[in-house]
Design a protein around this motif. Structure first.
Motif, short mmCIF file in Angstrom:
data_model
loop_
_atom_site.label_atom_id
_atom_site.label_comp_id
_atom_site.label_asym_id
_atom_site.label_seq_id
_atom_site.Cartn_x
_atom_site.Cartn_y
_atom_site.Cartn_z
N UNK A 204 -2.16 -5.87 6.88
CA UNK A 204 -2.73 -6.65 7.97
C UNK A 204 -1.62 -6.91 8.98
N UNK A 205 -1.68 -6.18 10.09
CA UNK A 205 -0.61 -6.21 11.09
C UNK A 205 -1.09 -6.91 12.35
N UNK A 206 -0.15 -7.50 13.07
CA UNK A 206 -0.51 -8.16 14.32
C UNK A 206 0.55 -7.86 15.38
N UNK A 207 0.12 -7.96 16.62
CA UNK A 207 1.03 -7.89 17.76
C UNK A 207 0.38 -8.69 18.89
N UNK A 208 1.03 -8.76 20.02
CA UNK A 208 0.52 -9.59 21.11
C UNK A 208 -0.88 -9.17 21.55
N UNK A 209 -1.18 -7.85 21.48
CA UNK A 209 -2.47 -7.34 21.96
C UNK A 209 -3.61 -7.54 20.95
N UNK A 210 -3.28 -7.87 19.71
CA UNK A 210 -4.34 -8.08 18.73
C UNK A 210 -3.94 -7.62 17.34
N UNK A 211 -4.85 -7.84 16.37
CA UNK A 211 -4.58 -7.55 14.97
C UNK A 211 -5.11 -6.17 14.59
N UNK A 212 -4.47 -5.57 13.57
CA UNK A 212 -4.89 -4.28 13.04
C UNK A 212 -4.80 -4.35 11.51
N UNK A 213 -5.82 -3.87 10.85
CA UNK A 213 -5.77 -3.73 9.39
C UNK A 213 -5.72 -2.24 9.05
N UNK A 214 -4.63 -1.85 8.39
CA UNK A 214 -4.46 -0.44 8.03
C UNK A 214 -4.55 -0.31 6.52
N UNK A 215 -5.36 0.65 6.07
CA UNK A 215 -5.53 0.89 4.63
C UNK A 215 -4.85 2.21 4.29
N UNK A 216 -3.67 2.17 3.65
CA UNK A 216 -2.98 3.41 3.28
C UNK A 216 -3.80 4.22 2.28
N UNK A 217 -3.73 5.53 2.41
CA UNK A 217 -4.45 6.41 1.49
C UNK A 217 -3.44 7.17 0.63
N UNK A 218 -3.73 7.26 -0.66
CA UNK A 218 -2.87 8.02 -1.57
C UNK A 218 -1.43 7.56 -1.59
N UNK A 219 -1.17 6.26 -1.78
CA UNK A 219 0.23 5.81 -1.81
C UNK A 219 1.00 6.45 -2.95
N UNK A 220 2.26 6.73 -2.70
CA UNK A 220 3.09 7.36 -3.71
C UNK A 220 3.81 6.36 -4.61
N UNK A 221 3.82 5.09 -4.18
CA UNK A 221 4.61 4.09 -4.91
C UNK A 221 4.08 2.70 -4.57
N UNK A 222 3.95 1.85 -5.56
CA UNK A 222 3.61 0.45 -5.31
C UNK A 222 4.41 -0.42 -6.26
N UNK A 223 4.70 -1.64 -5.83
CA UNK A 223 5.53 -2.53 -6.64
C UNK A 223 5.19 -3.97 -6.27
N UNK A 224 5.45 -4.90 -7.20
CA UNK A 224 5.13 -6.31 -6.91
C UNK A 224 6.39 -7.15 -6.69
N UNK A 225 7.50 -6.49 -6.35
CA UNK A 225 8.76 -7.21 -6.15
C UNK A 225 9.42 -6.73 -4.87
N UNK A 226 9.82 -7.67 -4.01
CA UNK A 226 10.40 -7.34 -2.72
C UNK A 226 11.72 -6.58 -2.85
#
Length: 309
Positions: A204-226
């Motif tokens: 869920x991204x935002x900028x001055x012109x408005x918000x955008x929700x991007x749904x990645x497809x086929x992610x190669x990696x995910x993790x729950x730690x920054x």
């Protein structure tokens, strides 16, 4: 009267030698003083004082009981003074919970600053993604990142504001054309971060012109730690979200590059949560003041710097 009050009256009677003198000293009546001593004797089933029209004398049992009462009342006075002093002067053990990324980047340094000023406080710092039960886990403060906090009986103070930015390594961007719009992310390896406050499967991204929700497809990696995400991004695995406070040093050094610099996630508040608004120990209030000054100040400075990029 309760037992402690009766004991206090009895100690005064032994020391002053007169029901009348004690009554005057306590702004009470002779009858109240006499009843206090009688209540103790009844409870103990023992004679403490021998009474006559002319004088009082203390029995052997009464003398031993007097010494014990005096010791107990002295310990109670010391305990009350110590507890009251805890509201004024930080001391003892402070048990703190914090989400891992924030703890590693900012809070640990704030803890060290705090201990330099208040060396009589020992700090136990517990790192966990999940908000703990402060009472069950015997914690004094929990430091969380969230858009809003769930309803609870806890008290919270806002420490500062944080948000995530999209980043990648220079090596990755040398091999893949940097995206110009969020839709271009579909042609990239998107590394997904899933924590308590970030939905793993969408950005869920935002900028001055408005918000955008991007749904990645086929992610190669995910993790729950920054921190693990930071390692993956710096190794050139793809584009990922990192909190500003986690990414800023690597952005300054050039180890990471901002992607879609006009965009960032919605702001998350950093909260200090504790159990009660009343009679808060000085070790807690001073710690929260340190968090606001040190952590809140660094979060604000990072946000200003990222806005200039």
């Amino acid at each position: 009267m309760d037992k402690l009050s009766n004991m206090s009256v009895y100690v005064k009677v032994v020391e002053m030698g007169s029901f009348t003198a004690v009554a005057n000293h306590l702004d009470s009546t002779v009858g109240n003083v006499s009843r206090a001593v009688s209540a103790l004797e009844k409870n103990l089933d023992a004679r403490l004082l021998q009474r006559s029209t002319r004088r009082l004398s203390v029995t052997d049992a009464g003398r031993r009981y007097y010494e014990r009462c005096k010791s107990i009342l002295s310990d109670l006075e010391s305990a009350e003074a110590e507890a009251s002093d805890a509201l004024l002067e930080p001391r003892g053990t402070l048990r703190v919970h914090c989400v891992p990324g924030l703890a590693r980047q900012l809070v640990t340094r704030a803890v060290l600053d705090y201990r330099r000023v208040f060396p009589d406080v020992t700090v136990d710092l517990l790192l966990s993604q999940r908000m703990p039960n402060l009472l069950e886990d015997q914690l004094d403060v929990s430091i969380l990142i969230a858009r809003t906090l769930p309803d609870s009986a806890y008290v919270s103070q806002k420490i500062g504001v944080s948000h995530c930015v999209l980043v990648a390594s220079p090596e990755y961007l040398a091999k893949h054309a940097p995206p110009q719009e969020p839709e271009d992310l579909r042609d990239h390896q998107c590394l997904l971060l899933g924590t308590v406050d970030y939905v793993r499967d969408e950005w869920q991204l935002k900028r001055a012109k408005g918000d955008v929700t991007f749904v990645p497809t086929g992610p190669s990696f995910s993790v729950n730690d920054m921190e693990a995400m930071a390692v993956a991004v710096k190794e050139g695995a793809g584009i990922g979200l990192l909190a500003g406070f986690s990414a800023i040093d690597d952005l300054r050094s050039g180890k990471l590059v901002r992607v879609l610099p006009d965009y960032h996630t919605h702001e998350r508040n950093v909260y200090a949560v504790y159990t009660s608004r009343q009679f808060v120990d000085a070790k807690i209030t001073r710690f929260i003041e340190t968090l606001k000054e040190r952590v809140g100040g660094e979060l604000a400075a990072t946000a200003r710097e990222l806005c200039r990029q």
